[in-house]
Design a protein around this motif. Sequence first.
Motif, PDB file in Angstrom:
ATOM      1  N   ALA A  57       0.831  -1.208   0.000  1.00  0.00           N
ATOM      2  CA  ALA A  57       0.000   0.000   0.000  1.00  0.00           C
ATOM      3  C   ALA A  57       0.866   1.259   0.000  1.00  0.00           C
ATOM      4  N   LEU A  58       1.907   1.272   0.828  1.00  0.00           N
ATOM      5  CA  LEU A  58       2.774   2.443   0.889  1.00  0.00           C
ATOM      6  C   LEU A  58       3.570   2.629  -0.393  1.00  0.00           C
ATOM      7  N   ALA A  59       3.781   1.534  -1.131  1.00  0.00           N
ATOM      8  CA  ALA A  59       4.513   1.603  -2.397  1.00  0.00           C
ATOM      9  C   ALA A  59       3.616   1.955  -3.571  1.00  0.00           C
ATOM     10  N   GLY A  60       2.330   2.194  -3.322  1.00  0.00           N
ATOM     11  CA  GLY A  60       1.483   2.751  -4.367  1.00  0.00           C
ATOM     12  C   GLY A  60       0.377   1.889  -4.906  1.00  0.00           C
ATOM     13  N   ALA A  61       0.163   0.695  -4.371  1.00  0.00           N
ATOM     14  CA  ALA A  61      -0.876  -0.183  -4.901  1.00  0.00           C
ATOM     15  C   ALA A  61      -2.120  -0.170  -4.026  1.00  0.00           C
ATOM     16  N   THR A  62      -3.281  -0.219  -4.655  1.00  0.00           N
ATOM     17  CA  THR A  62      -4.504  -0.488  -3.918  1.00  0.00           C
ATOM     18  C   THR A  62      -4.397  -1.925  -3.405  1.00  0.00           C
ATOM     19  N   THR A  63      -4.520  -2.106  -2.110  1.00  0.00           N
ATOM     20  CA  THR A  63      -4.130  -3.372  -1.483  1.00  0.00           C
ATOM     21  C   THR A  63      -5.234  -3.903  -0.589  1.00  0.00           C
ATOM     22  N   GLU A  64      -5.450  -5.222  -0.654  1.00  0.00           N
ATOM     23  CA  GLU A  64      -6.347  -5.899   0.272  1.00  0.00           C
ATOM     24  C   GLU A  64      -5.566  -6.952   1.045  1.00  0.00           C
ATOM     25  N   PHE A  65      -5.826  -7.028   2.345  1.00  0.00           N
ATOM     26  CA  PHE A  65      -5.233  -8.077   3.177  1.00  0.00           C
ATOM     27  C   PHE A  65      -6.327  -9.040   3.602  1.00  0.00           C
ATOM     28  N   ILE A  66      -6.075 -10.340   3.421  1.00  0.00           N
ATOM     29  CA  ILE A  66      -6.993 -11.394   3.842  1.00  0.00           C
ATOM     30  C   ILE A  66      -6.246 -12.289   4.815  1.00  0.00           C
ATOM     31  N   GLY A  67      -6.705 -12.344   6.057  1.00  0.00           N
ATOM     32  CA  GLY A  67      -6.043 -13.133   7.084  1.00  0.00           C
ATOM     33  C   GLY A  67      -6.981 -13.356   8.243  1.00  0.00           C
ATOM     34  N   ALA A  68      -6.420 -13.616   9.418  1.00  0.00           N
ATOM     35  CA  ALA A  68      -7.235 -13.899  10.596  1.00  0.00           C
ATOM     36  C   ALA A  68      -6.584 -13.324  11.842  1.00  0.00           C
ATOM     37  N   VAL A  69      -7.417 -12.794  12.732  1.00  0.00           N
ATOM     38  CA  VAL A  69      -6.971 -12.332  14.047  1.00  0.00           C
ATOM     39  C   VAL A  69      -7.888 -12.946  15.099  1.00  0.00           C
ATOM     40  N   GLY A  70      -7.466 -12.863  16.358  1.00  0.00           N
ATOM     41  CA  GLY A  70      -8.269 -13.419  17.441  1.00  0.00           C
ATOM     42  C   GLY A  70      -9.248 -12.398  18.000  1.00  0.00           C
ATOM     43  N   ASN A  71      -9.832 -12.766  19.140  1.00  0.00           N
ATOM     44  CA  ASN A  71     -10.781 -11.858  19.801  1.00  0.00           C
ATOM     45  C   ASN A  71     -10.147 -11.214  21.027  1.00  0.00           C
ATOM     46  N   ASP A  72      -8.831 -11.100  21.018  1.00  0.00           N
ATOM     47  CA  ASP A  72      -8.099 -10.538  22.159  1.00  0.00           C
ATOM     48  C   ASP A  72      -7.705  -9.089  21.881  1.00  0.00           C
ATOM     49  N   SER A  73      -7.030  -8.473  22.843  1.00  0.00           N
ATOM     50  CA  SER A  73      -6.631  -7.071  22.710  1.00  0.00           C
ATOM     51  C   SER A  73      -5.554  -6.863  21.649  1.00  0.00           C
ATOM     52  N   HIS A  74      -4.867  -7.930  21.259  1.00  0.00           N
ATOM     53  CA  HIS A  74      -3.828  -7.805  20.245  1.00  0.00           C
ATOM     54  C   HIS A  74      -4.397  -7.585  18.843  1.00  0.00           C
ATOM     55  N   ALA A  75      -5.647  -7.937  18.610  1.00  0.00           N
ATOM     56  CA  ALA A  75      -6.218  -7.849  17.266  1.00  0.00           C
ATOM     57  C   ALA A  75      -6.192  -6.422  16.735  1.00  0.00           C
ATOM     58  N   GLU A  76      -6.550  -5.470  17.583  1.00  0.00           N
ATOM     59  CA  GLU A  76      -6.567  -4.071  17.148  1.00  0.00           C
ATOM     60  C   GLU A  76      -5.169  -3.577  16.814  1.00  0.00           C
ATOM     61  N   ILE A  77      -4.181  -3.990  17.614  1.00  0.00           N
ATOM     62  CA  ILE A  77      -2.789  -3.610  17.327  1.00  0.00           C
ATOM     63  C   ILE A  77      -2.356  -4.214  15.994  1.00  0.00           C
ATOM     64  N   ALA A  78      -2.716  -5.481  15.774  1.00  0.00           N
ATOM     65  CA  ALA A  78      -2.273  -6.200  14.579  1.00  0.00           C
ATOM     66  C   ALA A  78      -2.753  -5.530  13.293  1.00  0.00           C
ATOM     67  N   LEU A  79      -3.953  -4.964  13.313  1.00  0.00           N
ATOM     68  CA  LEU A  79      -4.533  -4.406  12.089  1.00  0.00           C
ATOM     69  C   LEU A  79      -4.466  -2.884  12.009  1.00  0.00           C
ATOM     70  N   GLY A  80      -4.013  -2.236  13.086  1.00  0.00           N
ATOM     71  CA  GLY A  80      -4.118  -0.786  13.177  1.00  0.00           C
ATOM     72  C   GLY A  80      -3.433  -0.026  12.063  1.00  0.00           C
ATOM     73  N   GLN A  81      -2.173  -0.352  11.762  1.00  0.00           N
ATOM     74  CA  GLN A  81      -1.456   0.412  10.747  1.00  0.00           C
ATOM     75  C   GLN A  81      -1.952   0.096   9.342  1.00  0.00           C
ATOM     76  N   LEU A  82      -2.481  -1.118   9.138  1.00  0.00           N
ATOM     77  CA  LEU A  82      -3.075  -1.434   7.838  1.00  0.00           C
ATOM     78  C   LEU A  82      -4.289  -0.550   7.594  1.00  0.00           C
ATOM     79  N   ALA A  83      -5.131  -0.416   8.606  1.00  0.00           N
ATOM     80  CA  ALA A  83      -6.324   0.422   8.474  1.00  0.00           C
ATOM     81  C   ALA A  83      -5.938   1.873   8.194  1.00  0.00           C
ATOM     82  N   GLU A  84      -4.924   2.367   8.901  1.00  0.00           N
ATOM     83  CA  GLU A  84      -4.484   3.752   8.702  1.00  0.00           C
ATOM     84  C   GLU A  84      -3.980   3.985   7.281  1.00  0.00           C
ATOM     85  N   ALA A  85      -3.372   2.966   6.678  1.00  0.00           N
ATOM     86  CA  ALA A  85      -2.814   3.094   5.327  1.00  0.00           C
ATOM     87  C   ALA A  85      -3.851   2.855   4.241  1.00  0.00           C
TER      88      ALA A  85
END
Length: 303
Positions: A52-80
Amino acid sequence: MATTTQVTIVGSSNVDITAMMRRLPSPGETVLADSYRLTPGGKGANQALAAALAGATTEFIGAVGNDSHAEIALGQLAEAGVVLDRVKHIDGATGVAIISVDAQAENSIAVISGANSAMDEVAVRAAGALAGVLVLQGEIPASGIRAAIDAATGPIVLNLAPVIELDRDYLCRANPLVVNEHEAALILAQLEGTAELSTDPEAVIAQRLCDQGLESVVITMGGDGALVAQRGEDSASITTVAASKVTAVDTTGAGDAFTGALAARLAIGETLIDAAGFASRFAALSVQGHGAQASYPRSLENL
């Protein structure tokens, strides 16, 4: 750079727990660390952010849990602006990587897969078609990688790290295969059916990988740059891409920065050699800061 092209990343998302220390411990040894930080990581998520930072429209497909780490894991992707609509949320723990970094910027990494283990064939097939340049790594189950390759509608960039067992037919659909020197030797042994790792120079290993049926191979070599091999009628065309001369602070995520940037540039129509040159410069900027995603350049002005 504005673009309507697409990169789809199917892969892992972790939270990195990084300890900074003077030197890495030997087996059985305890070393006092200077500090630690909690940051987003995972090879798939890292590569998605880099693309995404290199200029492409980007989609991420993966999995996170239901814990407090999930928001950290996806935070910078959402911002970008990475599209996260097809990220799976499961009951359980988000993946975690425990990283040790020494004063020379070398690192050792242990990964606990957590929710990433849910990205199997069933989950990937449920996600549907995978558009554009598809990027895959080795941090999800092999069945999920195979399903993603089957669902691909465009070129496949396979960064088989860590190296896991994958059928020859699937390996050879990568164009390119992106690996470091050690991973290249492991995959060659897998394809040639031997337990012995080759000690040949990278150019020879790349040629042998092309001889086994791969259309193109990119071997990343850290401060020595990267090697690009493209299969020809008689032998592969081998090109060395120089590395930028920088002072490394932390090499965590540099390979992912390279792979994501490479995919982005392929998606906008650059040749593999030109894309690898850009990716090398992008990755060089990333090693000058701490962490993985946080160190990726937010501007392409100096590239």
